[in-house]
Design an enzyme around this catalytic site. Structure first.
Site, PDB file in Angstrom:
ATOM      1  N   LYS A   8     -68.546 -56.977  11.787  1.00 52.18           N
ATOM      2  CA  LYS A   8     -69.027 -58.678  11.572  1.00 52.18           C
ATOM      3  C   LYS A   8     -67.619 -59.352  12.157  1.00 52.18           C
ATOM      4  CE  LYS A   8     -65.779 -59.463   8.026  1.00 52.18           C
ATOM      5  NZ  LYS A   8     -64.860 -60.135   8.019  1.00 52.18           N
ATOM      6  N   GLY A 100     -64.752 -55.659   9.100  1.00 50.46           N
ATOM      7  CA  GLY A 100     -65.379 -55.105   7.908  1.00 50.46           C
ATOM      8  C   GLY A 100     -65.916 -53.682   7.996  1.00 50.46           C
ATOM      9  N   GLY A 101     -65.059 -52.932   8.793  1.00 51.11           N
ATOM     10  CA  GLY A 101     -65.644 -51.553   8.772  1.00 51.11           C
ATOM     11  C   GLY A 101     -65.905 -50.722   7.705  1.00 51.11           C
ATOM     12  N   GLY A 102     -65.277 -50.719   6.748  1.00 53.82           N
ATOM     13  CA  GLY A 102     -65.062 -49.990   5.417  1.00 53.82           C
ATOM     14  C   GLY A 102     -66.415 -50.414   4.768  1.00 53.82           C
ATOM     15  N   SER A 103     -66.547 -51.869   4.556  1.00 56.97           N
ATOM     16  CA  SER A 103     -67.526 -52.373   3.642  1.00 56.97           C
ATOM     17  C   SER A 103     -68.911 -52.280   4.433  1.00 56.97           C
ATOM     18  CB  SER A 103     -67.233 -53.998   3.685  1.00 56.97           C
ATOM     19  OG  SER A 103     -66.121 -54.294   2.949  1.00 56.97           O
ATOM     20  N   ASP A 136     -66.836 -57.642   0.978  1.00 55.16           N
ATOM     21  CA  ASP A 136     -67.897 -57.867   2.240  1.00 55.16           C
ATOM     22  C   ASP A 136     -68.957 -57.080   2.296  1.00 55.16           C
ATOM     23  OD1 ASP A 136     -65.811 -59.692   3.182  1.00 55.16           O
ATOM     24  OD2 ASP A 136     -65.025 -58.261   4.718  1.00 55.16           O
TER      25      ASP A 136
END
Length: 288
Positions: A8, A100-103, A136
Site C-alpha cells: 500500500k 505495509g508488507g507485514g500487515s 495497518d
C-alpha cells in the site's frame, strides 16, 4: 491456496492528535498496489499449527511474525476447526519501507484461513482481529472485501471507501529501514493537523499533486535522518513531471504518481533511479 498480499501507499498522512492512551489519531488515504507478496497455504501433518517458510530473515523468531500470530489468533476463536498448515511466503515488499508488507501478510493470512478453515467470520470480525495485531492490518482486509481504497481515521482502523482513478506509480525503495517509534517521538513531528471532511471531492489536493494542507507529516523528518531517502526524493523531484513525489507511511519508500505524459519516460526514469525502483499500478480504481 495461493493468495496475493498487496503493498500500500499513503497518498497523504496527517497526525490529528494524541490520545490519552498514548496512541496517535491520524487521517490518510490508503491505496493498494498491484505489487506485493504471495502466500501459499497448504494442509500438512504434525502437531504444529503453523509451519512458516520463507520468512526466517524477517524476525528474530518466527513466532513474532504476523503471519503466525494471525493463524494463532483465529485458532483461539475456533480451535475445533483448525488443522495444521504450511505457509510459504514469497516476499517482494521490503521491510521498513512504509508499504505495509507485514500487515498485508497478516491480513492475507486472516482472509485465507477464514476460508480454508471455514470459520465464517465476517469482514468486521476479521478487521477487529486484525486491529489487535497491527495498525495497518484492517485496511488490507477492508480493501480486499470492498475492492476499494480507503480513507483512514482513528489509529487507522476507521475506514471508509474512496473511489480514486486508476494510476501508475514510479516507486523507489531505498535500502533503509526507518524506525517508526522514533519518528512518533520526534520533536519536529506535527501532531495537530485538522481533521478534514469531504475528501472524495478534494482529490485534486492529494491524488496526483500534493497541495497544502495535504502532506506526509513524517517526510521532512525521514529526509533529514536518512540520506538515502533524501536522495530518492531529490531524484523524483528532479524529473520533469507535474506530479508531486512523496513518501509513504513512516517508511523509506517514496513514489511519484505518473501522468499520461509521464508514461513515455517511465522506464528511463526507473532505470536512472538511485535505488531499487519499479513501475506499478493501483490495484483498484476507476478509469478516466
Amino acid at each position: 491456496m495461493r493468495i496475493f498480499s498487496p503493498a500500500k501507499i499513503n497518498l497523504f498522512l496527517h497526525i490529528t492528535g494524541v490520545r490519552t492512551d498514548g496512541y496517535h489519531d491520524l487521517q490518510s488515504v490508503f491505496r493498494a498496489l498491484d505489487f506485493g507478496d504471495y502466500l501459499e497455504i497448504e494442509p500438512t501433518d504434525g502437531d504444529q499449527l503453523v509451519t512458516l517458510l520463507g520468512a526466517d530473515h524477517l524476525t528474530s523468531s518466527l513466532d513474532d511474525n504476523l503471519i503466525v500470530k494471525a493463524a494463532h489468533a483465529l485458532a483461539k476463536i475456533h480451535p475445533e476447526r483448525t488443522t495444521p498448515i504450511t505457509i510459504t511466503l514469497d516476499k517482494h515488499i521490503p521491510t521498513g519501507a512504509g508499504l505495509g508488507g507485514g500487515s498485508s501478510n497478516c491480513a492475507a493470512t486472516l482472509i485465507a484461513l477464514n476460508e480454508l478453515w471455514q470459520l465464517g467470520l465476517s469482514t468486521k470480525e476479521l478487521i477487529d482481529i486484525g486491529a489487535s495485531l497491527g495498525a495497518d492490518v484492517p485496511f488490507f482486509i477492508f480493501a480486499h472485501a470492498h475492492r476499494s481504497d480507503a480513507i483512514a481515521t482513528g489509529i487507522g482502523e476507521i475506514l471508509s471507501p474512496i473511489a480514486l482513478r486508476s494510476r501508475v506509480y514510479l516507486l523507489l525503495m531505498p535500502d533503509a529501514h526507518l524506525a517508526t517509534a522514533h519518528f512518533f517521538k520526534h520533536a519536529k513531528l506535527s501532531k495537530d493537523s485538522p481533521l478534514m471532511d469531504g475528501l472524495e471531492s478534494k482529490q485534486a489536493g492529494f491524488e496526483r499533486s500534493l497541495i497544502a494542507p495535504f502532506h506526509n507529516c513524517f517526510e521532512a523528518i525521514a529526509a533529514e535522518d536518512s540520506p538515502s531517502v533524501k536522495d530518492a526524493l531529490d531524484y523524483l523531484h528532479s524529473l520533469p513531471s507535474q506530479s508531486t513525489p512523496r513518501m509513504t507511511g513512516t517508511g523509506s519508500a517514496v513514489f511519484l504518481p505518473l501522468s499520461t505524459e509521464d508514461l513515455d519516460h517511465a522506464t528511463r526514469w526507473q532505470q536512472g533511479a538511485p535505488c531499487r525502483a519499479i513501475i506499478c499500478h493501483s490495484l483498484y480504481g476507476t478509469q478516466g
